[in-house]
Design a protein around this motif. Structure first.
Motif, PDB file in Angstrom:
ATOM      1  N   UNK A  75     -34.479 -51.996  -3.843  1.00  0.00           N
ATOM      2  CA  UNK A  75     -34.689 -51.140  -3.981  1.00  0.00           C
ATOM      3  C   UNK A  75     -34.743 -51.303  -6.033  1.00  0.00           C
ATOM      4  N   UNK A  76     -33.728 -52.761  -5.741  1.00  0.00           N
ATOM      5  CA  UNK A  76     -33.184 -53.723  -6.745  1.00  0.00           C
ATOM      6  C   UNK A  76     -32.195 -53.560  -7.777  1.00  0.00           C
ATOM      7  N   UNK A  77     -31.425 -53.152  -7.379  1.00  0.00           N
ATOM      8  CA  UNK A  77     -30.133 -52.393  -7.703  1.00  0.00           C
ATOM      9  C   UNK A  77     -29.595 -53.559  -8.280  1.00  0.00           C
ATOM     10  N   UNK A  78     -29.145 -52.894  -9.664  1.00  0.00           N
ATOM     11  CA  UNK A  78     -27.844 -53.728 -10.517  1.00  0.00           C
ATOM     12  C   UNK A  78     -26.648 -54.322  -9.523  1.00  0.00           C
ATOM     13  N   UNK A  79     -26.338 -54.016  -9.350  1.00  0.00           N
ATOM     14  CA  UNK A  79     -25.206 -54.207  -8.554  1.00  0.00           C
ATOM     15  C   UNK A  79     -24.987 -53.929  -7.022  1.00  0.00           C
ATOM     16  N   UNK A  80     -24.338 -54.559  -5.855  1.00  0.00           N
ATOM     17  CA  UNK A  80     -23.688 -54.405  -4.754  1.00  0.00           C
ATOM     18  C   UNK A  80     -22.142 -53.920  -4.790  1.00  0.00           C
ATOM     19  N   UNK A  81     -21.356 -52.522  -3.985  1.00  0.00           N
ATOM     20  CA  UNK A  81     -20.291 -53.161  -4.096  1.00  0.00           C
ATOM     21  C   UNK A  81     -19.852 -52.587  -2.697  1.00  0.00           C
ATOM     22  N   UNK A  88     -19.307 -60.966   5.978  1.00  0.00           N
ATOM     23  CA  UNK A  88     -19.716 -61.868   6.652  1.00  0.00           C
ATOM     24  C   UNK A  88     -20.305 -61.125   7.539  1.00  0.00           C
ATOM     25  N   UNK A  89     -20.157 -59.919   8.162  1.00  0.00           N
ATOM     26  CA  UNK A  89     -20.829 -58.872   9.033  1.00  0.00           C
ATOM     27  C   UNK A  89     -22.034 -58.838   9.155  1.00  0.00           C
ATOM     28  N   UNK A  90     -22.248 -58.682   8.080  1.00  0.00           N
ATOM     29  CA  UNK A  90     -23.504 -58.824   7.336  1.00  0.00           C
ATOM     30  C   UNK A  90     -23.919 -59.835   6.467  1.00  0.00           C
ATOM     31  N   UNK A  91     -23.934 -61.265   7.320  1.00  0.00           N
ATOM     32  CA  UNK A  91     -24.761 -62.595   5.831  1.00  0.00           C
ATOM     33  C   UNK A  91     -25.722 -62.512   5.693  1.00  0.00           C
ATOM     34  N   UNK A  92     -25.972 -62.126   6.338  1.00  0.00           N
ATOM     35  CA  UNK A  92     -27.891 -61.927   5.906  1.00  0.00           C
ATOM     36  C   UNK A  92     -27.680 -61.472   5.212  1.00  0.00           C
ATOM     37  N   UNK A  93     -27.763 -59.982   5.308  1.00  0.00           N
ATOM     38  CA  UNK A  93     -28.075 -58.812   4.215  1.00  0.00           C
ATOM     39  C   UNK A  93     -27.655 -59.234   2.902  1.00  0.00           C
ATOM     40  N   UNK A  94     -26.407 -59.831   2.988  1.00  0.00           N
ATOM     41  CA  UNK A  94     -25.426 -60.000   1.555  1.00  0.00           C
ATOM     42  C   UNK A  94     -26.282 -61.290   1.121  1.00  0.00           C
ATOM     43  N   UNK A  95     -26.732 -61.841   1.886  1.00  0.00           N
ATOM     44  CA  UNK A  95     -27.545 -63.357   1.130  1.00  0.00           C
ATOM     45  C   UNK A  95     -29.043 -62.784   0.484  1.00  0.00           C
ATOM     46  N   UNK A  96     -29.749 -62.456   1.286  1.00  0.00           N
ATOM     47  CA  UNK A  96     -30.475 -61.512   0.563  1.00  0.00           C
ATOM     48  C   UNK A  96     -30.970 -61.020  -0.306  1.00  0.00           C
ATOM     49  N   UNK A  97     -29.476 -60.300  -0.616  1.00  0.00           N
ATOM     50  CA  UNK A  97     -29.062 -60.138  -2.176  1.00  0.00           C
ATOM     51  C   UNK A  97     -29.100 -60.700  -3.078  1.00  0.00           C
ATOM     52  N   UNK A  98     -28.218 -61.549  -3.087  1.00  0.00           N
ATOM     53  CA  UNK A  98     -28.225 -62.505  -3.852  1.00  0.00           C
ATOM     54  C   UNK A  98     -29.645 -63.729  -4.002  1.00  0.00           C
ATOM     55  N   UNK A  99     -30.270 -64.117  -3.658  1.00  0.00           N
ATOM     56  CA  UNK A  99     -31.294 -64.689  -3.149  1.00  0.00           C
ATOM     57  C   UNK A  99     -31.882 -63.767  -4.594  1.00  0.00           C
ATOM     58  N   UNK A 114     -22.504 -66.214  -0.893  1.00  0.00           N
ATOM     59  CA  UNK A 114     -23.447 -64.529  -2.168  1.00  0.00           C
ATOM     60  C   UNK A 114     -22.476 -63.974  -2.021  1.00  0.00           C
ATOM     61  N   UNK A 115     -21.139 -63.483  -1.859  1.00  0.00           N
ATOM     62  CA  UNK A 115     -20.102 -62.356  -2.658  1.00  0.00           C
ATOM     63  C   UNK A 115     -20.170 -63.411  -4.270  1.00  0.00           C
ATOM     64  N   UNK A 116     -20.282 -61.919  -4.900  1.00  0.00           N
ATOM     65  CA  UNK A 116     -19.480 -62.896  -6.271  1.00  0.00           C
ATOM     66  C   UNK A 116     -17.763 -62.695  -6.401  1.00  0.00           C
ATOM     67  N   UNK A 117     -17.181 -61.322  -5.882  1.00  0.00           N
ATOM     68  CA  UNK A 117     -15.903 -61.470  -5.868  1.00  0.00           C
ATOM     69  C   UNK A 117     -15.523 -60.636  -5.092  1.00  0.00           C
TER      70      UNK A 117
END
Length: 303
Positions: A75-81, A88-99, A114-117
């Motif tokens: 959906x292209x949100x501005x940030x995911x919290x 690490x349990x959803x590493x693929x999804x976090x990596x996709x968001x970072x990409x 992939x985690x900003x902070x």
């Protein structure tokens, strides 16, 4: 032709969702008092900045969590919290968001690619404070029951702190332990504690609970099945129910309060900076914690 129309509708829907949801907040643990406090504080402060916030609770289902992270990424949100989640349990999804250049923030979570902070309390320090307090109350000897939930990265750090404290206190023994199920940690811990009381009786001197809900469950079992027991129960989080029980002079004697509103507010600040094109102040940001017990509350209990 039909496929083209359908693709157009999907693209329009995703664009609409992206505009409607500036920030997506996702957790599997909204039923937790601490998690809910962070989410509600974040939502209030974020909306005060004019952001639109969409909160998603997957009720302990990590497969659903992964799926919903994919949805908000598309959906292209501005940030995911991510709240109370090990990324690490959803590493693929976090990596996709970072990409896709979508910043991913963890609250009460952990660092991962992939985690900003990650904005949290130093959970190893929390576990150390809890362990030292409980052991001191027991005179550094006796038998304890351990309630834990290693799936949560913060709780895992608390367990490691307990392991270190146990190694330094050979006269403290863990005679029973229970992996607490979530959702429903109070009832789950209560049922387990009832079993431990039947098995060990007055051999139990203390209860080490990795957070307050299991401590409350253990207390309920003690009050029902061993009302005269002298066991000492302590937890972490500063749950209002736990604080009230400490004030009532029950066997629940202390909790280590995390500043959950502070965690949420720090996240709003950091996300705002990133949205404005600035870097985060640190990749891991720690918020302070304090012990809440009878002394700090000014409560005097009869002997």
């Amino acid at each position: 032709m039909t496929k083209t129309i359908l693709a157009g509708l999907v693209a329009t829907l995703l664009t609409t969702v992206a505009h409607a949801e500036d920030v997506a907040v996702l957790t599997p643990y909204i039923s937790s008092v601490a998690t809910n406090e962070m989410v509600e504080t974040f939502k209030t402060d974020a909306e005060a900045k004019g952001w639109s916030v969409n909160v998603v609770d997957t009720r302990g289902d990590f497969q659903q969590l992964a799926s919903r992270v994919e949805d908000v990424t598309n959906a292209g949100v501005k940030a995911i919290v991510l709240v109370s989640v090990d990324p690490n349990q959803i590493a693929d999804q976090v990596a996709a968001a970072a990409e896709k250049k979508i910043p991913v923030f963890a609250l009460d979570g952990a660092l991962a690619p992939g985690v900003t902070a990650n904005i949290t309390t130093d959970n190893f320090a929390l576990g150390t404070i809890l362990s030292d307090y409980l052991f001191k109350q027991l005179g550094n000897k006796g038998n304890i029951v351990k309630f834990f939930h290693s799936a949560h990265p913060g709780v895992r750090q608390r367990e490691l702190a307990l392991d270190k404290a146990l190694a330094a206190s050979p006269d403290i023994k863990v005679i029973a332990e229970h992996y607490v199920q979530v959702p429903g940690p109070i009832d789950n811990a209560r049922l387990a504690m009832e079993t431990f009381i039947r098995q060990h009786g007055d051999q139990i001197n203390g209860v080490w609970a990795a957070w307050d809900e299991p401590a409350i469950g253990a207390l309920l079992a003690q009050q029902s099945d061993a009302p005269d027991a002298k066991m000492v129960i302590a937890g972490i989080d500063g749950n209002p129910q736990a604080v009230d029980l400490i004030k009532q002079c029950t066997n629940l004697v202390a909790t280590v309060r995390q500043d959950f509103p502070g965690i949420a507010r720090a996240a709003v600040t950091e996300i705002g900076n990133v949205i404005d094109g600035k870097p985060v102040s640190k990749q891991e940001i720690f918020v302070d914690a304090t012990v809440i017990d009878r002394k700090s509350l000014g409560v005097t209990c009869g002997q």
